[in-house]
Write a protein that holds these residues in place. Sequence first.
Motif, PDB file in Angstrom:
ATOM      1  N   HIS A 167      43.689  55.731  34.590  1.00  0.00           N
ATOM      2  CA  HIS A 167      45.116  55.440  33.748  1.00  0.00           C
ATOM      3  C   HIS A 167      46.279  55.826  33.635  1.00  0.00           C
ATOM      4  O   HIS A 167      46.496  56.656  33.983  1.00  0.00           O
ATOM      5  CB  HIS A 167      43.954  55.820  31.815  1.00  0.00           C
ATOM      6  N   ARG A 168      47.159  55.020  32.958  1.00  0.00           N
ATOM      7  CA  ARG A 168      48.121  55.319  32.382  1.00  0.00           C
ATOM      8  C   ARG A 168      48.161  55.990  31.075  1.00  0.00           C
ATOM      9  O   ARG A 168      47.932  55.059  29.840  1.00  0.00           O
ATOM     10  CB  ARG A 168      48.860  54.955  33.176  1.00  0.00           C
ATOM     11  N   LEU A 211      52.414  59.299  32.312  1.00  0.00           N
ATOM     12  CA  LEU A 211      50.726  60.035  33.888  1.00  0.00           C
ATOM     13  C   LEU A 211      50.130  60.170  33.560  1.00  0.00           C
ATOM     14  O   LEU A 211      49.704  58.432  33.115  1.00  0.00           O
ATOM     15  CB  LEU A 211      50.674  62.075  33.075  1.00  0.00           C
ATOM     16  N   ASN A 212      49.840  59.470  34.942  1.00  0.00           N
ATOM     17  CA  ASN A 212      48.707  58.885  35.424  1.00  0.00           C
ATOM     18  C   ASN A 212      46.786  59.964  35.195  1.00  0.00           C
ATOM     19  O   ASN A 212      46.819  60.957  36.105  1.00  0.00           O
ATOM     20  CB  ASN A 212      48.671  58.094  36.927  1.00  0.00           C
ATOM     21  N   CYS A 213      46.078  59.253  35.238  1.00  0.00           N
ATOM     22  CA  CYS A 213      45.322  60.502  34.925  1.00  0.00           C
ATOM     23  C   CYS A 213      43.633  59.831  35.782  1.00  0.00           C
ATOM     24  O   CYS A 213      43.864  58.404  35.721  1.00  0.00           O
ATOM     25  CB  CYS A 213      44.659  61.052  33.564  1.00  0.00           C
ATOM     26  N   SER A 214      42.287  60.262  35.876  1.00  0.00           N
ATOM     27  CA  SER A 214      41.146  60.283  35.851  1.00  0.00           C
ATOM     28  C   SER A 214      40.294  59.811  34.976  1.00  0.00           C
ATOM     29  O   SER A 214      40.885  60.083  33.810  1.00  0.00           O
ATOM     30  CB  SER A 214      40.044  61.267  36.920  1.00  0.00           C
ATOM     31  N   GLN A 215      39.410  59.029  34.426  1.00  0.00           N
ATOM     32  CA  GLN A 215      38.661  58.530  33.570  1.00  0.00           C
ATOM     33  C   GLN A 215      38.459  59.945  32.990  1.00  0.00           C
ATOM     34  O   GLN A 215      38.440  60.124  31.744  1.00  0.00           O
ATOM     35  CB  GLN A 215      37.521  58.441  34.160  1.00  0.00           C
ATOM     36  N   TYR A 232      49.853  62.238  18.759  1.00  0.00           N
ATOM     37  CA  TYR A 232      48.774  60.981  18.926  1.00  0.00           C
ATOM     38  C   TYR A 232      49.148  59.362  18.355  1.00  0.00           C
ATOM     39  O   TYR A 232      48.450  58.970  19.073  1.00  0.00           O
ATOM     40  CB  TYR A 232      47.386  61.665  18.245  1.00  0.00           C
ATOM     41  N   HIS A 233      49.742  58.995  17.304  1.00  0.00           N
ATOM     42  CA  HIS A 233      50.045  58.184  17.100  1.00  0.00           C
ATOM     43  C   HIS A 233      50.971  57.319  17.548  1.00  0.00           C
ATOM     44  O   HIS A 233      51.211  55.875  17.791  1.00  0.00           O
ATOM     45  CB  HIS A 233      50.639  57.698  15.694  1.00  0.00           C
ATOM     46  N   LYS A 234      51.429  58.197  18.427  1.00  0.00           N
ATOM     47  CA  LYS A 234      53.424  57.705  19.227  1.00  0.00           C
ATOM     48  C   LYS A 234      52.273  57.697  20.825  1.00  0.00           C
ATOM     49  O   LYS A 234      53.092  56.762  22.080  1.00  0.00           O
ATOM     50  CB  LYS A 234      54.112  58.115  18.958  1.00  0.00           C
ATOM     51  N   THR A 235      50.762  57.340  20.620  1.00  0.00           N
ATOM     52  CA  THR A 235      49.817  57.225  22.710  1.00  0.00           C
ATOM     53  C   THR A 235      49.607  56.300  22.527  1.00  0.00           C
ATOM     54  O   THR A 235      49.345  55.244  22.002  1.00  0.00           O
ATOM     55  CB  THR A 235      49.048  58.550  22.670  1.00  0.00           C
ATOM     56  N   GLU A 236      50.397  55.315  24.184  1.00  0.00           N
ATOM     57  CA  GLU A 236      49.715  54.082  23.936  1.00  0.00           C
ATOM     58  C   GLU A 236      48.769  54.337  25.845  1.00  0.00           C
ATOM     59  O   GLU A 236      49.379  55.244  26.914  1.00  0.00           O
ATOM     60  CB  GLU A 236      50.872  53.193  25.062  1.00  0.00           C
ATOM     61  N   ILE A 237      48.106  53.899  25.898  1.00  0.00           N
ATOM     62  CA  ILE A 237      46.814  53.780  26.505  1.00  0.00           C
ATOM     63  C   ILE A 237      47.033  52.844  27.897  1.00  0.00           C
ATOM     64  O   ILE A 237      46.509  51.602  27.001  1.00  0.00           O
ATOM     65  CB  ILE A 237      45.338  54.661  26.017  1.00  0.00           C
ATOM     66  N   LEU A 238      46.864  52.705  28.853  1.00  0.00           N
ATOM     67  CA  LEU A 238      46.780  51.800  29.792  1.00  0.00           C
ATOM     68  C   LEU A 238      45.698  51.296  30.895  1.00  0.00           C
ATOM     69  O   LEU A 238      46.001  52.318  31.793  1.00  0.00           O
ATOM     70  CB  LEU A 238      48.388  51.088  30.186  1.00  0.00           C
ATOM     71  N   LEU A 239      45.105  50.745  31.254  1.00  0.00           N
ATOM     72  CA  LEU A 239      43.876  51.216  32.206  1.00  0.00           C
ATOM     73  C   LEU A 239      45.033  49.656  33.378  1.00  0.00           C
ATOM     74  O   LEU A 239      45.378  49.277  33.315  1.00  0.00           O
ATOM     75  CB  LEU A 239      43.268  49.778  31.712  1.00  0.00           C
ATOM     76  N   LEU A 240      44.540  50.737  34.630  1.00  0.00           N
ATOM     77  CA  LEU A 240      45.175  50.740  36.028  1.00  0.00           C
ATOM     78  C   LEU A 240      44.605  49.658  36.418  1.00  0.00           C
ATOM     79  O   LEU A 240      43.732  50.362  37.377  1.00  0.00           O
ATOM     80  CB  LEU A 240      46.129  51.287  36.690  1.00  0.00           C
TER      81      LEU A 240
END
Length: 376
Positions: A167-168, A211-215, A232-240
């Motif tokens: 994830h990013r 940043l990139n990270c593991s599950q 938290y409200h300005k966070t986006e999570i993308l699935l790589l």
Amino acid sequence: MPLSVPLLLRPPLHRVRALGRPPVRALMNLRELVSALNDFASPALAESWDNVGLLVEPSPPHTVNTLFLTNDLTEEVMEEAVQRKADLVLSYHPPIFAPLKRITWKTWKERLVVRALENRIGIYSPHTAYDAIPHGVNNWLTKGLGTCTSVPLHPSPAPSSPAEGTHRVEFCADAEHLDAVLSKIKDIPEISCLTTLPARVEGEEQTRVSLNCSQKALLEVVALLSQNSLLYHKTEILLLQKPLLPHTGMGRLCTLSEPVSLSDIIERVKGHLQLPHVRVAVGAGRTLGKWACEPECLLGLALQEHREHECVNSTGKHCCPYQVYLQELGSTVKKQHLRIYIHVKSLICILIRIYSTLADVVKKRQNKLKERYNIL
């Protein structure tokens, strides 16, 4: 009997014969040979339910001089491999699927392993890995259909993503919170590609963190950012996602250049497979514009819920994966019995669906009655 062929691994003859000496056979280390086989068709491309790769390994060092090829490794084929002094058997279908709790002389699969180890014979199976590769079994089958374009029915993803992690995570932070957040993030394991860039958010100067990270690390990152509502409200999570490999995957959907009658396509396939006959089940009066090819049935249509595997072996006789195992148990499989088995299985599936549907209807009816009469 399944088709089997012994291969001798020989080096180039060069000037050996000119010197009057017989050619010397090449000896390959088993692990080097397995590495080459895995490079040709990565086991990672196989289906998750499959059991591919090196299944039986004699104690090292083990050199391979004779490689024995077969479609199905039965006891009869194993005996032939022993007689021909094979060092490695490459069996398209894996003889071992379910884990073996013991190795005795009780079942035919256990006896295969015993015979292999006694005679120092390795067993390697590629199965669906050979189906998936661009130059594999599926593509070879499509060549018998004539001029067409083909795409995998189920494309294979690449073994890994271009970037590290699964994830990013991206978020914006002001100068007041930036240093504290970055310090805590750097303490989380399995974090990579951490970058910061200046950004302007709603007229304010901020820093965008990526940043990139593991599950596993994702859970810790989200827990950290959730402590500050602004972050938290300005966070986006993308699935790589892993990219799809071109021309690689299970099955092939072939689009013919022009519609072809069923009789014509049958003749093409028979010629390609060099078989006197094949067996087909399809709707009457249909012409074919698209055709699905799968290696488990040399001429077959993939059904949505289940597949009826009817294979044709090198003698032109019909067989199926179940038949190999039943033959080893000393049983004779008749086509009528196979059809009955498949039809009963289909009937059971239909009955289960009907039961589930009726159960839902009854439950909804009960809920309506409870609401009407105020029953708790």
